[in-house]
Motif scaffolding. Structure first.
Motif, PDB file in Angstrom:
ATOM      1  N   ARG A   2     -38.761   3.118  98.616  1.00  6.67           N
ATOM      2  CA  ARG A   2     -37.804   3.611  97.623  1.00  6.67           C
ATOM      3  C   ARG A   2     -36.531   4.105  98.298  1.00  6.67           C
ATOM      4  N   ALA A   3     -36.714   4.803  99.474  1.00  7.61           N
ATOM      5  CA  ALA A   3     -35.548   5.279 100.197  1.00  7.61           C
ATOM      6  C   ALA A   3     -34.700   4.111 100.674  1.00  7.61           C
ATOM      7  N   PRO A  53     -29.901  13.773  95.659  1.00  9.60           N
ATOM      8  CA  PRO A  53     -30.499  13.382  96.936  1.00  9.60           C
ATOM      9  C   PRO A  53     -29.449  13.294  98.048  1.00  9.60           C
ATOM     10  N   THR A  60     -35.266  10.447 106.125  1.00 11.94           N
ATOM     11  CA  THR A  60     -35.783  11.386 105.141  1.00 11.94           C
ATOM     12  C   THR A  60     -34.725  11.659 104.069  1.00 11.94           C
ATOM     13  N   TYR A 141     -40.310  19.045  98.546  1.00  8.82           N
ATOM     14  CA  TYR A 141     -41.234  17.958  98.278  1.00  8.82           C
ATOM     15  C   TYR A 141     -41.316  17.043  99.494  1.00  8.82           C
ATOM     16  N   ASP A 143     -40.489  14.885 102.374  1.00  8.88           N
ATOM     17  CA  ASP A 143     -39.238  14.190 102.699  1.00  8.88           C
ATOM     18  C   ASP A 143     -38.664  13.498 101.477  1.00  8.88           C
ATOM     19  N   ASN A 144     -39.035  13.975 100.268  1.00 12.02           N
ATOM     20  CA  ASN A 144     -38.575  13.365  99.025  1.00 12.02           C
ATOM     21  C   ASN A 144     -37.520  14.216  98.337  1.00 12.02           C
ATOM     22  N   ASP A 145     -36.649  13.544  97.616  1.00  8.33           N
ATOM     23  CA  ASP A 145     -35.743  14.241  96.706  1.00  8.33           C
ATOM     24  C   ASP A 145     -36.547  14.757  95.520  1.00  8.33           C
ATOM     25  N   MET A 148     -36.653  12.307  92.423  1.00  8.85           N
ATOM     26  CA  MET A 148     -37.463  11.110  92.654  1.00  8.85           C
ATOM     27  C   MET A 148     -38.943  11.453  92.711  1.00  8.85           C
ATOM     28  N   TYR A 149     -39.277  12.593  93.333  1.00  4.69           N
ATOM     29  CA  TYR A 149     -40.674  13.005  93.430  1.00  4.69           C
ATOM     30  C   TYR A 149     -41.253  13.285  92.043  1.00  4.69           C
ATOM     31  N   ASP A 152     -41.762  10.072  90.035  1.00  5.86           N
ATOM     32  CA  ASP A 152     -42.946   9.349  90.486  1.00  5.86           C
ATOM     33  C   ASP A 152     -44.227  10.039  90.027  1.00  5.86           C
TER      34      ASP A 152
END
Length: 357
Positions: A2-3, A53, A60, A141, A143-145, A148-149, A152
């Motif tokens: 996704r990144a 983000p 990351t 979260y 290494d997630n924004d 987005m986390y 998901d």
């Protein structure tokens, strides 16, 4: 993955709506908002918090947070733009959060801002939070924004049948439907942010929730779904878990007026995933089926009782009744609904139980 995909998007040109026309903007020159949250503030104001983000060189993703208070949401957006080093754009907005206390006052006017913005997709996820939305968005979260986390998390729980399908489009449809009321995921914040049930709304006002333990049964009353897991707890310590292959709901109305009975018939086919209690025999399978039917029926009765007490219709029973009766009156339905006798019927069939090792 996704990144990487978002990294590719950062080198493209997107179309963003500005006023009555379409304005081209380079994504590198704007900040893509992935999540927004709204909390009550002093002086009848609203505190708006947004998550953006920030992609790091090592791959990351960190979250930049902007927060401010204002009387109006558009005013809030303008104030948040004064804090950002690049224009804030909502074309990538994935999650919209409303604090429970704010939602008790009604969220229709708050929702209208997003509906009128053509840059926001109709599949954006909405949720009610037990605590401040700011606390949800400022959590780490890994290494997630944050946006987005959360997107998901909601997506995979919908896919697995934990909660019914919800998004901006479905919420608006239920909001303006005479024969249905909206519902949304209910989030709590402890060590982690988690789905703690389903928020119930009377039109646009939060009025209560279905606890997490009853979400499976609520899902089965809403309509067809699959892939969810139901735990069966028995007093003899012979516990089990069943995953449903399919769940079919049918509605039947019997009688008329105050004597009308509404039968909700749920037929489930499942797989026995776990069993603690020794050898699995036909008798054991029958006992598990009956135990699941008994637990679900009790939960269904509790849920239907709550819906009647709150005088709300998240199961869209009004729409069902309307579709079956030619001489229909919404006023008559509104009088009839609190008096309806609800009868849930649950039928469970275990199709597979695997190999015991």
């Amino acid at each position: 993955m996704r990144a990487l995909a978002l990294g590719i998007v950062l080198s493209t040109v997107v179309l963003l709506t500005a006023g009555c026309g379409i304005e081209r903007q380079i994504v590198d020159d704007i900040s893509l908002v992935t999540a927004v949250g709204y909390d009550p503030a002093e002086g009848n104001k609203i505190q708006g918090t947004i998550a953006v983000p920030n992609f790091q060189a090592e791959g990351t993703v960190m979250t930049e947070i902007f927060s401010d208070t204002a009387m109006l949401m558009r005013e809030n957006s303008a104030k948040l733009n004064t804090e950002a080093n690049r224009p804030l754009a909502t074309g990538k907005l994935e999650v919209i959060l409303f604090n429970q206390e704010l939602a008790k006052e009604g969220i229709q006017k708050l929702k209208d801002v997003f509906v009128r913005d053509p840059s926001i997709g109709s599949r954006a996820r909405l949720a009610i939070t037990e605590g401040p939305t700011q606390e949800v968005l400022t959590r780490q979260y890994w290494d997630n924004d944050a946006g987005m986390y959360l997107s998901d998390m909601l997506e995979q729980n919908i896919d697995r049948g934990t909660i019914p399908e919800t998004n901006l489009h479905l919420f608006v449809y239920a909001l303006y439907s005479k024969g249905a009321d909206p519902y949304l995921p209910y989030l709590s914040v402890e060590d982690m942010v988690s789905i703690d049930g389903i928020a119930l709304l009377d039109h646009d006002r939060y009025v209560g929730k279905i606890p997490y333990e009853q979400t499976y049964t609520f899902n089965s009353l809403v309509g067809d779904f699959q892939n969810a897991t139901f735990p069966i707890h028995r007093g003899d310590k012979k516990s089990a878990t069943v995953s449903n292959i399919s769940s079919d709901r049918t509605i039947q109305f019997k009688g008329s007026g105050k004597n009308m009975e509404l039968i909700i018939d749920v037929k489930q086919k499942g797989i026995l995933r776990e069993y603690r209690g020794g050898k699995i025999t036909k008798k054991v399978l029958k006992n598990i089926e009956e135990s699941m039917e008994k637990q679900m029926k009790k939960q269904a009765k509790d849920i239907l009782k709550k819906l009647k007490e709150l005088n709300i219709d998240p199961l869209a029973l009004g729409n069902e009744y309307h579709s079956e009766h030619r001489n229909f009156s919404w006023k008559e339905w509104e009088k009839m609904y609190p008096e309806l006798k609800f009868t849930p019927k649950i039928d469970v069939k275990i199709m597979e139980y695997g190999i015991r090792r």
